[in-house]
Design a protein around this motif. Structure first.
Motif, PDB file in Angstrom:
ATOM      1  N   LEU A   1      -0.592  21.705  34.900  1.00  0.00           N
ATOM      2  CA  LEU A   1      -0.496  20.356  35.465  1.00  0.00           C
ATOM      3  C   LEU A   1      -1.145  20.308  36.849  1.00  0.00           C
ATOM      4  CD1 LEU A   1       0.635  17.459  35.196  1.00  0.00           C
ATOM      5  CD2 LEU A   1       2.698  18.311  36.326  1.00  0.00           C
ATOM      6  N   LEU A   2      -0.842  21.284  37.689  1.00  0.00           N
ATOM      7  CA  LEU A   2      -1.421  21.320  39.030  1.00  0.00           C
ATOM      8  C   LEU A   2      -2.938  21.510  38.980  1.00  0.00           C
ATOM      9  CD1 LEU A   2       1.273  23.514  40.797  1.00  0.00           C
ATOM     10  CD2 LEU A   2       0.900  21.054  41.103  1.00  0.00           C
ATOM     11  N   THR A   3      -3.376  22.403  38.129  1.00  0.00           N
ATOM     12  CA  THR A   3      -4.812  22.664  38.007  1.00  0.00           C
ATOM     13  C   THR A   3      -5.531  21.446  37.438  1.00  0.00           C
ATOM     14  OG1 THR A   3      -4.440  25.025  37.713  1.00  0.00           O
ATOM     15  CG2 THR A   3      -6.546  24.159  36.936  1.00  0.00           C
ATOM     16  N   GLY A   4      -5.011  20.913  36.372  1.00  0.00           N
ATOM     17  CA  GLY A   4      -5.665  19.798  35.703  1.00  0.00           C
ATOM     18  C   GLY A   4      -5.765  18.551  36.552  1.00  0.00           C
ATOM     19  N   THR A   5      -4.685  18.212  37.265  1.00  0.00           N
ATOM     20  CA  THR A   5      -4.722  16.984  38.058  1.00  0.00           C
ATOM     21  C   THR A   5      -5.763  17.072  39.179  1.00  0.00           C
ATOM     22  OG1 THR A   5      -2.842  17.742  39.393  1.00  0.00           O
ATOM     23  CG2 THR A   5      -2.364  16.257  37.559  1.00  0.00           C
ATOM     24  N   THR A   6      -6.003  18.260  39.689  1.00  0.00           N
ATOM     25  CA  THR A   6      -7.048  18.424  40.709  1.00  0.00           C
ATOM     26  C   THR A   6      -8.397  17.992  40.149  1.00  0.00           C
ATOM     27  OG1 THR A   6      -5.842  20.230  41.767  1.00  0.00           O
ATOM     28  CG2 THR A   6      -8.220  20.112  42.185  1.00  0.00           C
ATOM     29  N   TYR A   7      -8.718  18.449  38.950  1.00  0.00           N
ATOM     30  CA  TYR A   7     -10.007  18.089  38.341  1.00  0.00           C
ATOM     31  C   TYR A   7     -10.050  16.613  37.970  1.00  0.00           C
ATOM     32  CZ  TYR A   7     -11.227  22.953  38.391  1.00  0.00           C
ATOM     33  OH  TYR A   7     -11.517  24.211  38.817  1.00  0.00           O
ATOM     34  N   VAL A   8      -8.926  16.049  37.559  1.00  0.00           N
ATOM     35  CA  VAL A   8      -8.898  14.612  37.251  1.00  0.00           C
ATOM     36  C   VAL A   8      -9.261  13.819  38.503  1.00  0.00           C
ATOM     37  CG1 VAL A   8      -7.425  12.660  36.629  1.00  0.00           C
ATOM     38  CG2 VAL A   8      -7.259  14.797  35.333  1.00  0.00           C
ATOM     39  N   LEU A   9      -8.586  14.124  39.611  1.00  0.00           N
ATOM     40  CA  LEU A   9      -8.820  13.369  40.847  1.00  0.00           C
ATOM     41  C   LEU A   9     -10.245  13.554  41.370  1.00  0.00           C
ATOM     42  CD1 LEU A   9      -5.414  13.998  42.609  1.00  0.00           C
ATOM     43  CD2 LEU A   9      -6.182  11.895  41.494  1.00  0.00           C
ATOM     44  N   LEU A  10     -10.726  14.799  41.402  1.00  0.00           N
ATOM     45  CA  LEU A  10     -12.087  15.048  41.875  1.00  0.00           C
ATOM     46  C   LEU A  10     -13.125  14.434  40.942  1.00  0.00           C
ATOM     47  CD1 LEU A  10     -11.703  18.762  43.043  1.00  0.00           C
ATOM     48  CD2 LEU A  10     -11.847  16.717  44.491  1.00  0.00           C
ATOM     49  N   GLY A  11     -12.880  14.525  39.644  1.00  0.00           N
ATOM     50  CA  GLY A  11     -13.811  13.968  38.667  1.00  0.00           C
ATOM     51  C   GLY A  11     -13.898  12.462  38.744  1.00  0.00           C
ATOM     52  N   VAL A  12     -12.750  11.796  38.860  1.00  0.00           N
ATOM     53  CA  VAL A  12     -12.741  10.336  38.967  1.00  0.00           C
ATOM     54  C   VAL A  12     -13.461   9.895  40.244  1.00  0.00           C
ATOM     55  CG1 VAL A  12     -11.231   8.330  39.325  1.00  0.00           C
ATOM     56  CG2 VAL A  12     -10.729   9.957  37.497  1.00  0.00           C
ATOM     57  N   ASP A  13     -13.259  10.630  41.329  1.00  0.00           N
ATOM     58  CA  ASP A  13     -13.946  10.290  42.575  1.00  0.00           C
ATOM     59  C   ASP A  13     -15.460  10.383  42.412  1.00  0.00           C
ATOM     60  OD1 ASP A  13     -13.861   9.597  45.423  1.00  0.00           O
ATOM     61  OD2 ASP A  13     -14.624  11.636  45.726  1.00  0.00           O
ATOM     62  N   ALA A  14     -15.930  11.452  41.770  1.00  0.00           N
ATOM     63  CA  ALA A  14     -17.379  11.610  41.550  1.00  0.00           C
ATOM     64  C   ALA A  14     -17.907  10.534  40.602  1.00  0.00           C
ATOM     65  CB  ALA A  14     -17.677  13.000  40.990  1.00  0.00           C
ATOM     66  N   LEU A  15     -17.105  10.167  39.625  1.00  0.00           N
ATOM     67  CA  LEU A  15     -17.510   9.130  38.672  1.00  0.00           C
ATOM     68  C   LEU A  15     -17.630   7.773  39.361  1.00  0.00           C
ATOM     69  CD1 LEU A  15     -17.992   8.287  35.697  1.00  0.00           C
ATOM     70  CD2 LEU A  15     -15.521   8.103  35.456  1.00  0.00           C
TER      71      LEU A  15
END
Length: 132
Positions: A11-25
């Motif tokens: 959960l901790l690992t995945g949410t980091t990529y979700v937040l960073l990915g959405v920002d880049a998108l």
């Protein structure tokens, strides 16, 4: 207990990529200029679209999707492998500290590169985890 810890780690690992990915998108911004030279080099080997903004946004979408999969525990090993494939060029393009002349900026980029390497190391752990 180990299962709970694994779920929390995902959960901790995945949410980091979700937040960073959405920002880049949403706001590719300076990422496009940073990615340009690497994308130009890759185009000599791999047929890629010429639109660097599109590619940065697609990479962000892939990171968000991979992060969500890891966080939810849906094909986490596959998602981790996809994220590793995304993070390697992201790290090389975004944190090429060896090209930066200003010592303070160079140090900041070196720290960011090392942080990304640690994130990639975590993804390797997820990809290799067969206990669940």
């Amino acid at each position: 207990m180990r299962t709970t810890a694994r779920r929390l780690a995902r959960l901790l690992t995945g949410t980091t990529y979700v937040l960073l990915g959405v920002d880049a998108l949403r706001t590719p911004g300076g990422r496009v200029a940073a990615a340009g030279p690497l994308l130009a080099t890759l185009r000599g080997v791999v047929p890629l679209p010429e639109d660097d903004t599109l590619l940065v946004r697609a990479n962000g979408a892939a990171q968000a999707a991979g992060g969500a999969a890891i966080a939810a525990g849906v094909l986490p090993r596959t998602a981790a492998l996809g994220l590793i494939g995304s993070m390697v060029p992201t790290t090389l393009a975004g944190h090429a500290f060896w090209k930066v002349e200003d010592p303070a900026a160079r140090k900041q980029q070196q720290v960011q590169l090392l942080k990304n390497l640690a994130m990639i190391g975590g993804l390797v752990q997820v990809a290799l985890d067969r206990d669940e």
